[in-house]
Design a protein around this motif. Structure first.
Motif, PDB file in Angstrom:
ATOM      1  N   GLY A 121       0.823  -1.200   0.000  1.00  0.00           N
ATOM      2  CA  GLY A 121       0.000   0.000   0.000  1.00  0.00           C
ATOM      3  C   GLY A 121       0.854   1.246   0.000  1.00  0.00           C
ATOM      4  O   GLY A 121       2.085   1.198   0.125  1.00  0.00           O
TER       5      GLY A 121
ATOM      6  N   ALA B 241      -1.152  -2.508   4.614  1.00  0.00           N
ATOM      7  CA  ALA B 241      -1.206  -1.196   3.967  1.00  0.00           C
ATOM      8  C   ALA B 241      -1.080  -0.079   5.003  1.00  0.00           C
ATOM      9  O   ALA B 241      -1.812  -0.067   5.993  1.00  0.00           O
ATOM     10  CB  ALA B 241      -2.516  -1.048   3.193  1.00  0.00           C
TER      11      ALA B 241
ATOM     12  N   GLN C 245      -1.032   3.916   6.684  1.00  0.00           N
ATOM     13  CA  GLN C 245      -1.812   5.144   6.597  1.00  0.00           C
ATOM     14  C   GLN C 245      -1.152   6.207   7.464  1.00  0.00           C
ATOM     15  O   GLN C 245      -0.798   5.956   8.623  1.00  0.00           O
ATOM     16  CB  GLN C 245      -3.259   4.914   7.038  1.00  0.00           C
TER      17      GLN C 245
ATOM     18  N   TRP D  89      -5.449  -3.484   6.747  1.00  0.00           N
ATOM     19  CA  TRP D  89      -5.382  -2.026   6.664  1.00  0.00           C
ATOM     20  C   TRP D  89      -5.799  -1.398   7.991  1.00  0.00           C
ATOM     21  O   TRP D  89      -6.442  -2.031   8.825  1.00  0.00           O
ATOM     22  CB  TRP D  89      -6.290  -1.503   5.550  1.00  0.00           C
TER      23      TRP D  89
ATOM     24  N   GLY E 285      -7.313  -2.160   1.437  1.00  0.00           N
ATOM     25  CA  GLY E 285      -6.876  -0.917   2.058  1.00  0.00           C
ATOM     26  C   GLY E 285      -8.059  -0.020   2.339  1.00  0.00           C
ATOM     27  O   GLY E 285      -9.178  -0.268   1.876  1.00  0.00           O
TER      28      GLY E 285
ATOM     29  N   GLY F 158      -3.303  -1.078  -0.991  1.00  0.00           N
ATOM     30  CA  GLY F 158      -3.841   0.029  -0.224  1.00  0.00           C
ATOM     31  C   GLY F 158      -4.023   1.305  -1.021  1.00  0.00           C
ATOM     32  O   GLY F 158      -3.436   1.498  -2.090  1.00  0.00           O
TER      33      GLY F 158
END
Length: 346
Positions: free
Chosen positions: A60, A116, A118, A168, A233, A297
């Protein structure tokens, strides 16, 4: 993605049992969207990188939201010395990395699967899901990749239920507090789901003490209007959830859902989530010589193309190679001004 599907065998049933739901699941194919959100999305451009160890088994991409740095996570099956988080500059060239070290884990397990990432737009941390065995964990890393950061259990080790897939996770990208802030007595939630499920979980950090390390506890559950398979994701922004999904036909979809009213006196939302649309990413079929493409992702990623011309979302497509390192294709997506998921727009 194949590993996540293998782990997801009983994910949906476990998710319903965990929160005592008696919900009849709908079809994995959603009904027509309420407001047509995503109907006018289009692919503005593509950034391709590959044949490199840092793109092998990439999972991701995430962005700092400023058209500056991006970060890619990779499992680097061909050469584990590249497994970890890679920071990309404005030219999508790696300029820094944090390589995964199995010795960080006290349980002695190896071959942890990195999911993934963030970015927390407000506090500069990268949140990364980690899978291995019955106890998933989340890795919180400073965006500068100057230290290994912290690793938290997703659920208390003594709890009777844990997610068995964890592809995710995402903080709420429009809140001024991130999950990490709950160690100081306040803060937001970290959202995630199983790879195949109809429940979105919001985790709150529980501060540690002299006997217990901090961990993440379920504080919110939100019901999707249908079960979904192949979730790769997701990110949360302005009361909406954007998911990247790989259906059984091997395509890549981006779906949007709006959260229902939150229950301030309980865990389960007062209303289910509302489906608001699907965008099918073009040209995601099998690649050269039949090598499979996989949806991975996605993230909020404002990318500047010229005066008044930006894209808002990027999704990573993995081009698996039978021999050698995998390639990645980063798809830059745009949408009408009135539905862009940026904090200035809403």
């Amino acid at each position: 993605m194949d590993r996540r599907r293998f782990l997801a065998t009983s994910a949906g049933a476990l998710g319903a049992a965990a929160i005592g739901q008696g919900i009849a699941l709908g079809s994995a194919t959603p009904a027509a969207a309420d407001d047509g959100r995503l109907a006018d999305w289009f692919q503005k451009g593509v950034t391709e990188r590959g044949g490199s160890p840092w793109t092998d088994e990439a999972q991701g991409i995430t962005s700092d939201g400023k058209n500056g740095y991006r970060w890619v996570t990779t499992n680097a099956d061909a050469d584990l010395s590249y497994k970890g988080i890679w920071r990309l500059n404005g030219e999508y060239t790696p300029d820094k990395s944090l390589i995964w070290n199995e010795s960080w884990w006290p349980d002695g397990n190896t071959n942890h699967h990195i999911g993934a990432p963030q970015h927390d737009l407000y506090h500069g941390n990268i949140w990364v899901p980690i899978e291995h065995g019955p106890q998933p964990r989340v890795w919180c890393v400073p965006e500068g990749l100057g230290s290994k950061g912290n690793i938290y259990n997703l659920g208390h080790p003594s709890d009777s239920w844990h997610q068995n897939t964890f592809a995710w996770c995402s903080p709420d990208q429009t809140r001024s507090s991130a999950p990490i802030r709950t160690t100081q007595g306040g803060g937001g939630l970290l959202y995630t789901s199983q790879s195949s499920d109809h429940i979105i979980y919001g985790y709150k950090m529980i501060p540690g003490d002299v006997l217990h390390a901090p961990y993440m506890k379920i504080a919110r559950t939100s019901r999707l209007p249908h079960s979904i398979d192949g979730i790769a994701g997701g990110f949360v922004m302005e009361g909406r959830l954007y998911l990247s999904i790989e259906p059984e036909d091997g395509s890549c979809e981006v779906r949007c859902y709006r959260f229902g009213r939150r229950n301030t006196s309980g865990v389960e939302d007062l209303e289910p989530m509302t489906y608001e649309g699907t965008y099918v990413v073009p040209d995601t079929g099998d690649g050269l010589f039949g090598n499979p493409h996989e949806a991975e992702g996605l993230c909020y990623d404002p990318k500047w193309w010229g005066p008044g011309d930006t894209t808002q979302v990027s999704v990573l497509i993995l081009d698996q190679h039978a021999i050698g390192d995998d390639s990645i294709s980063i798809r830059h997506l745009d949408m009408p001004h009135e539905v862009k998921p940026g904090p200035v727009i809403f």
